[in-house]
Scaffold this motif. Sequence first.
Motif, PDB file in Angstrom:
ATOM      1  N   VAL A   1     -47.262 -34.344   5.545  1.00 36.32           N
ATOM      2  CA  VAL A   1     -46.106 -34.109   6.506  1.00 36.32           C
ATOM      3  C   VAL A   1     -46.401 -32.924   7.448  1.00 36.32           C
ATOM      4  CG1 VAL A   1     -43.836 -33.038   6.211  1.00 36.32           C
ATOM      5  CG2 VAL A   1     -44.515 -34.694   4.570  1.00 36.32           C
ATOM      6  N   PHE A   2     -47.249 -31.797   6.914  1.00 38.98           N
ATOM      7  CA  PHE A   2     -47.649 -31.085   8.007  1.00 38.98           C
ATOM      8  C   PHE A   2     -48.233 -31.609   9.309  1.00 38.98           C
ATOM      9  CE2 PHE A   2     -50.288 -27.713   9.745  1.00 38.98           C
ATOM     10  CZ  PHE A   2     -49.354 -26.236   9.872  1.00 38.98           C
TER      11      PHE A   2
ATOM     12  N   VAL B   1     -45.830 -34.004  11.171  1.00 45.60           N
ATOM     13  CA  VAL B   1     -44.751 -33.325  12.187  1.00 45.60           C
ATOM     14  C   VAL B   1     -45.277 -32.378  13.168  1.00 45.60           C
ATOM     15  CG1 VAL B   1     -42.902 -32.011  12.085  1.00 45.60           C
ATOM     16  CG2 VAL B   1     -43.173 -33.787  10.256  1.00 45.60           C
ATOM     17  N   LYS B   2     -46.340 -31.663  12.742  1.00 46.57           N
ATOM     18  CA  LYS B   2     -46.876 -30.711  13.759  1.00 46.57           C
ATOM     19  C   LYS B   2     -47.827 -31.352  14.782  1.00 46.57           C
ATOM     20  CE  LYS B   2     -48.915 -25.966  14.353  1.00 46.57           C
ATOM     21  NZ  LYS B   2     -48.251 -26.290  15.697  1.00 46.57           N
TER      22      LYS B   2
ATOM     23  N   HIS C   1     -40.727 -37.392  13.577  1.00 42.29           N
ATOM     24  CA  HIS C   1     -39.402 -36.853  13.128  1.00 42.29           C
ATOM     25  C   HIS C   1     -39.605 -36.270  11.690  1.00 42.29           C
ATOM     26  CE1 HIS C   1     -35.455 -35.911  13.225  1.00 42.29           C
ATOM     27  NE2 HIS C   1     -35.284 -36.199  14.525  1.00 42.29           N
ATOM     28  N   PRO C   2     -39.047 -34.927  11.390  1.00 36.53           N
ATOM     29  CA  PRO C   2     -39.028 -34.524  10.241  1.00 36.53           C
ATOM     30  C   PRO C   2     -38.379 -35.489   9.149  1.00 36.53           C
ATOM     31  CG  PRO C   2     -38.551 -32.768  11.707  1.00 36.53           C
ATOM     32  CD  PRO C   2     -38.787 -34.228  12.476  1.00 36.53           C
ATOM     33  N   ILE C   3     -37.246 -35.884   9.876  1.00 34.64           N
ATOM     34  CA  ILE C   3     -36.455 -36.786   8.987  1.00 34.64           C
ATOM     35  C   ILE C   3     -37.066 -37.985   8.399  1.00 34.64           C
ATOM     36  CG2 ILE C   3     -34.189 -38.227   8.745  1.00 34.64           C
ATOM     37  CD1 ILE C   3     -32.700 -36.284  10.639  1.00 34.64           C
TER      38      ILE C   3
ATOM     39  N   ILE D   1     -34.665 -25.631  10.008  1.00 36.18           N
ATOM     40  CA  ILE D   1     -35.242 -25.181  11.288  1.00 36.18           C
ATOM     41  C   ILE D   1     -35.985 -26.384  11.952  1.00 36.18           C
ATOM     42  CG2 ILE D   1     -36.677 -23.454  12.382  1.00 36.18           C
ATOM     43  CD1 ILE D   1     -35.431 -21.597  10.409  1.00 36.18           C
ATOM     44  N   SER D   2     -36.847 -26.989  11.300  1.00 34.49           N
ATOM     45  CA  SER D   2     -37.651 -28.027  11.898  1.00 34.49           C
ATOM     46  C   SER D   2     -36.838 -29.048  12.426  1.00 34.49           C
ATOM     47  CB  SER D   2     -38.718 -28.900  10.907  1.00 34.49           C
ATOM     48  OG  SER D   2     -39.884 -27.994  10.666  1.00 34.49           O
ATOM     49  N   ILE D   3     -35.867 -29.488  11.780  1.00 33.77           N
ATOM     50  CA  ILE D   3     -34.969 -30.633  12.245  1.00 33.77           C
ATOM     51  C   ILE D   3     -34.153 -29.963  13.615  1.00 33.77           C
ATOM     52  CG2 ILE D   3     -33.116 -32.164  11.660  1.00 33.77           C
ATOM     53  CD1 ILE D   3     -34.212 -32.248   8.855  1.00 33.77           C
TER      54      ILE D   3
ATOM     55  N   LYS E   1     -36.401 -29.706  16.491  1.00 34.43           N
ATOM     56  CA  LYS E   1     -36.652 -31.446  17.185  1.00 34.43           C
ATOM     57  C   LYS E   1     -35.509 -31.763  17.908  1.00 34.43           C
ATOM     58  CE  LYS E   1     -39.670 -34.836  17.187  1.00 34.43           C
ATOM     59  NZ  LYS E   1     -40.827 -34.961  17.237  1.00 34.43           N
ATOM     60  N   GLU E   2     -34.135 -31.524  17.147  1.00 34.11           N
ATOM     61  CA  GLU E   2     -33.160 -32.174  17.852  1.00 34.11           C
ATOM     62  C   GLU E   2     -32.508 -31.430  18.926  1.00 34.11           C
ATOM     63  OE1 GLU E   2     -31.551 -35.129  17.349  1.00 34.11           O
ATOM     64  OE2 GLU E   2     -33.031 -35.823  15.826  1.00 34.11           O
TER      65      GLU E   2
ATOM     66  N   LYS F   1     -35.181 -32.523  21.978  1.00 32.27           N
ATOM     67  CA  LYS F   1     -34.721 -33.875  22.240  1.00 32.27           C
ATOM     68  C   LYS F   1     -33.430 -33.430  23.281  1.00 32.27           C
ATOM     69  CE  LYS F   1     -34.484 -37.427  19.365  1.00 32.27           C
ATOM     70  NZ  LYS F   1     -34.396 -38.012  18.045  1.00 32.27           N
TER      71      LYS F   1
ATOM     72  N   LEU G   1     -42.058 -28.415   6.102  1.00 31.11           N
ATOM     73  CA  LEU G   1     -41.283 -28.297   7.198  1.00 31.11           C
ATOM     74  C   LEU G   1     -40.570 -26.924   7.387  1.00 31.11           C
ATOM     75  CD1 LEU G   1     -38.726 -31.322   6.805  1.00 31.11           C
ATOM     76  CD2 LEU G   1     -40.695 -31.289   8.204  1.00 31.11           C
TER      77      LEU G   1
ATOM     78  N   ILE H   1     -44.205 -25.295   9.310  1.00 33.96           N
ATOM     79  CA  ILE H   1     -44.432 -25.496  10.673  1.00 33.96           C
ATOM     80  C   ILE H   1     -43.686 -24.648  11.783  1.00 33.96           C
ATOM     81  CG2 ILE H   1     -44.027 -27.281  12.402  1.00 33.96           C
ATOM     82  CD1 ILE H   1     -44.503 -29.137  10.209  1.00 33.96           C
TER      83      ILE H   1
ATOM     84  N   THR I   1     -44.480 -22.566  15.585  1.00 33.20           N
ATOM     85  CA  THR I   1     -43.780 -22.695  16.807  1.00 33.20           C
ATOM     86  C   THR I   1     -43.078 -21.613  17.348  1.00 33.20           C
ATOM     87  OG1 THR I   1     -42.104 -23.908  15.560  1.00 33.20           O
ATOM     88  CG2 THR I   1     -43.561 -25.243  16.843  1.00 33.20           C
TER      89      THR I   1
END
Lengths: 177, 182
Positions: free
Chosen positions: A148-149, A152-153, A158-160, B29-31, B34-35, B39, B125, B128, B132
């Motif tokens: 996963v790391f 995503v990184k 996408h994290p989802i 936070i990761s999500i 991203k969003e 995005k 998650l 990461i 950043t």
Amino acid sequence: MIFLQLFWVYFKIGIFGFGGGYAMLSLIQHEVVEKHQWISDAQFTDIVAVSQMTPGPIGINSATYIGYTASGSVWGSVIATFSVCLPSFILMLFVSRIILKFKDNLWVDTIFSGLRPAIVGLVASAGLMLMNSQNFQDWKSFLIFGVVFIAVKFIKLHPILMIVISGAFGYFFCYPS
Amino acid sequence: MKGLKVLWDLFSVFFKIGAFTFGGGWAMISIIEKEVVEKKSWLGKEEFIDALAVSQSLPGIMAVNISIFTGNKQAGFKGALAATLGTVLPSFVMILAIALFFTRIYNEPYMIAIFNGIRPAVVALIVIPVFTTAKSSKITWRNCWIPIVGALLIWLVGVSPVYIILGAAALAVFRMLLKRRG
């Protein structure tokens, strides 16, 4: 009467619940289990377990669950959830408007540039605290963590998507022994 | 109509965030990054860290606080309301369903297995954004002691994050005053 009590208790939890979900738990336990006895200790542990297995903030989850259990009505859930968010709403709107207005003010700028490095530490501590044997049970957990790391990184997936894939992997390979 | 579009956007993005966040605020936070940052560009990179700082310093649920911050910036009071509704609704519906119908579903072995898979993913998650946020808050060799000491104090000593934030703010103000004088 129970609705008024729910409103007041969850409003208080919303005001004094600093430091995120798990820090809020002891406050919730004190009010809901010890003082008002809306639910038992065992039920409280159940809610924590359910909250870990369902998405969303633990504060919202407990408000929805306890609101229903205490009043036997969906309105109890609505009122408890609404009132736990109400203090945030008032405070955050107030503070974020001030910040947006005084963005270029020397004091506001100084404070925020000083805060940013500390926030990195806060995120790191949240990660460190979860590096425990409950989350990392065997080599498969480390494999999931690593995949996963990287996904995503570096690959920017996408994290989802990765949460869904990890859940599916768990469904097939991670049964409790 | 344009106003409605913005509100719907805020609602649906935060609904997505609320529906897939396991394990509390930090896991989001990761999500959110991203969003909301990558995005939608609703928040800049530094602004995102500022939003984290404010959301963590004020009482209440962190995810709700970030929704309010982002929604308010995008569309004022209504925006804050739309974003918060989006964050809250998935948990509300799911927990209510559990309270009403299946109280014991989380004891099923397959549920435990699924979450044995999800939990390490959630930890990744959370790790990461350390990298950043370190990049966008301009961490250098000179100030890298701040996040390190902060993380250790919270992790090992059990200091509340609120004090780390207050301490960092006080340090920054103190430095500015020193600079001014000298």
